[in-house]
Scaffold this motif. Structure first.
Motif, short mmCIF file in Angstrom:
data_model
loop_
_atom_site.label_atom_id
_atom_site.label_comp_id
_atom_site.label_asym_id
_atom_site.label_seq_id
_atom_site.Cartn_x
_atom_site.Cartn_y
_atom_site.Cartn_z
N GLY A 15 -58.69 -13.75 6.22
CA GLY A 15 -59.97 -13.62 5.56
C GLY A 15 -60.06 -12.42 4.62
O GLY A 15 -60.50 -12.55 3.46
N PRO A 16 -59.66 -11.22 5.05
CA PRO A 16 -59.72 -10.06 4.15
C PRO A 16 -58.85 -10.23 2.90
O PRO A 16 -59.24 -9.81 1.80
CB PRO A 16 -59.22 -8.91 5.02
N PHE A 17 -57.68 -10.86 3.05
CA PHE A 17 -56.84 -11.12 1.87
C PHE A 17 -57.57 -12.04 0.90
O PHE A 17 -57.59 -11.80 -0.32
CB PHE A 17 -55.51 -11.74 2.29
N ALA A 18 -58.16 -13.13 1.41
CA ALA A 18 -58.84 -14.08 0.53
C ALA A 18 -59.99 -13.42 -0.21
O ALA A 18 -60.22 -13.67 -1.40
CB ALA A 18 -59.33 -15.28 1.34
N HIS A 19 -60.73 -12.56 0.49
CA HIS A 19 -61.84 -11.84 -0.12
C HIS A 19 -61.33 -10.90 -1.22
O HIS A 19 -61.89 -10.85 -2.33
CB HIS A 19 -62.60 -11.04 0.94
N ALA A 20 -60.26 -10.16 -0.93
CA ALA A 20 -59.69 -9.25 -1.91
C ALA A 20 -59.13 -10.01 -3.11
O ALA A 20 -59.26 -9.56 -4.26
CB ALA A 20 -58.60 -8.40 -1.26
N PHE A 21 -58.52 -11.16 -2.86
CA PHE A 21 -57.97 -11.97 -3.94
C PHE A 21 -59.09 -12.43 -4.88
O PHE A 21 -58.94 -12.39 -6.11
CB PHE A 21 -57.25 -13.18 -3.37
N ALA A 22 -60.21 -12.87 -4.29
CA ALA A 22 -61.34 -13.33 -5.10
C ALA A 22 -61.90 -12.21 -5.97
O ALA A 22 -62.44 -12.46 -7.06
CB ALA A 22 -62.43 -13.90 -4.20
N GLU A 23 -61.77 -10.97 -5.50
CA GLU A 23 -62.26 -9.82 -6.27
C GLU A 23 -61.22 -9.29 -7.25
O GLU A 23 -61.49 -8.34 -7.99
CB GLU A 23 -62.67 -8.70 -5.31
N GLY A 24 -60.05 -9.91 -7.26
CA GLY A 24 -59.00 -9.49 -8.18
C GLY A 24 -58.23 -8.27 -7.73
O GLY A 24 -57.53 -7.64 -8.54
N LYS A 25 -58.32 -7.93 -6.44
CA LYS A 25 -57.65 -6.74 -5.92
C LYS A 25 -56.90 -7.07 -4.62
O LYS A 25 -57.16 -6.49 -3.57
CB LYS A 25 -58.65 -5.63 -5.65
N PRO A 26 -55.93 -8.00 -4.69
CA PRO A 26 -55.31 -8.47 -3.44
C PRO A 26 -54.15 -7.62 -2.94
O PRO A 26 -53.67 -7.86 -1.83
CB PRO A 26 -54.79 -9.85 -3.85
N ARG A 27 -53.68 -6.64 -3.72
CA ARG A 27 -52.40 -5.99 -3.41
C ARG A 27 -52.37 -5.38 -2.02
O ARG A 27 -51.43 -5.59 -1.25
CB ARG A 27 -52.09 -4.93 -4.47
#
Length: 247
Positions: A164-176
């Motif tokens: 879940g945290p990865f998907a949220h970060a990916f959606a915000e453009g900051k997945p690294r």
């Protein structure tokens, strides 16, 4: 190749919203199998708000000998009404895998993993019971977890990384950062002798990046996004798209 296990909970939610038997969860499972998925996942909860015990049993009869069957749930949730408890359901249907998840009754969806240092002694007898039934046992864990040896020591065979945290970060453009945490958890689990599964909010948009960065990925369990995408493109086509991404 990473196995795709399709979570059918949302099919049951749609059916339950109207009552009756449509959409048919077994027909949905059949479509997914014919479209190339390697497994079916369900997460029955005590409040029966989506997949119900009778669904678990019907799917077991349909899937046996064809694809993997993964049942998720909280092993500490007490039996009540029609819900016999996770361990009892496993005893009845003998799924390929049982994924233990520390969700409470009030949670809309799973949102955290087990604390292995705190929970391992409570989990030990339940893991042993599931192993005796012939089920592979996986534990839902946070990507930030750093010690998986305690899980391996009690017989756990896989972890499922909460994405879940990865998907949220990916959606915000900051997945690294979140992606690095997932990759690190996968490496540590592999070093401890455990297989690596992953799931929660994975989608066609973010799955390619996740698969490329996270090593030793045996299985992903995807439901919410997949069923949502299937409303536009059809269930069979959507499953095929996910299978292609994982190849």
């Amino acid at each position: 190749m990473t196995l795709l296990s399709v979570n059918l909970n949302k099919i049951a939610v749609l059916r339950n919203s109207r009552g009756g038997g449509e959409p048919d969860i077994c027909k949905a499972a059949q479509t997914c199998i014919e479209s190339g998925c390697g497994g079916i996942t369900v997460h029955p909860r005590p409040d029966l708000r989506h997949v119900r015990p009778d669904d678990v049993r019907a799917l077991a009869a349909l899937l046996r000998g064809r694809v993997e069957y993964n049942i998720e749930g909280n092993p500490f949730a007490a039996a009540r009404g029609e819900y016999p408890g996770l361990i009892e359901l496993a005893r009845e249907v003998r799924p390929t895998q049982v994924t233990l998840v520390p969700d409470s009754d009030g949670q809309i969806t799973s949102d955290h993993g087990f604390d292995l240092d705190r929970d391992i002694d409570r989990l030990r007898p339940l893991v042993h019971e599931l192993l005796d039934l012939g089920c592979r046992v996986s534990l839902f864990v946070d990507a930030e977890a750093e010690r998986f040896e305690p899980a391996a020591a009690i017989g756990v065979e896989r972890i499922e990384i909460y994405t879940g945290p990865f998907a949220h970060a990916f959606a915000e453009g900051k997945p690294r950062g979140a992606l690095a945490a997932c990759a690190n958890a996968a490496r540590l689990a592999h070093l401890a002798g455990l297989g690596v599964n992953a799931g929660h909010d994975l989608s066609q948009a973010n799955l390619g990046a996740f698969k490329a960065a996270v090593p030793h990925l045996a299985e992903v369990s995807i439901g919410h996004a997949l069923i949502g995408e299937a409303l536009y493109d059809g269930l069979a086509a959507t499953v095929r798209s996910y299978v292609q991404l994982l190849q």
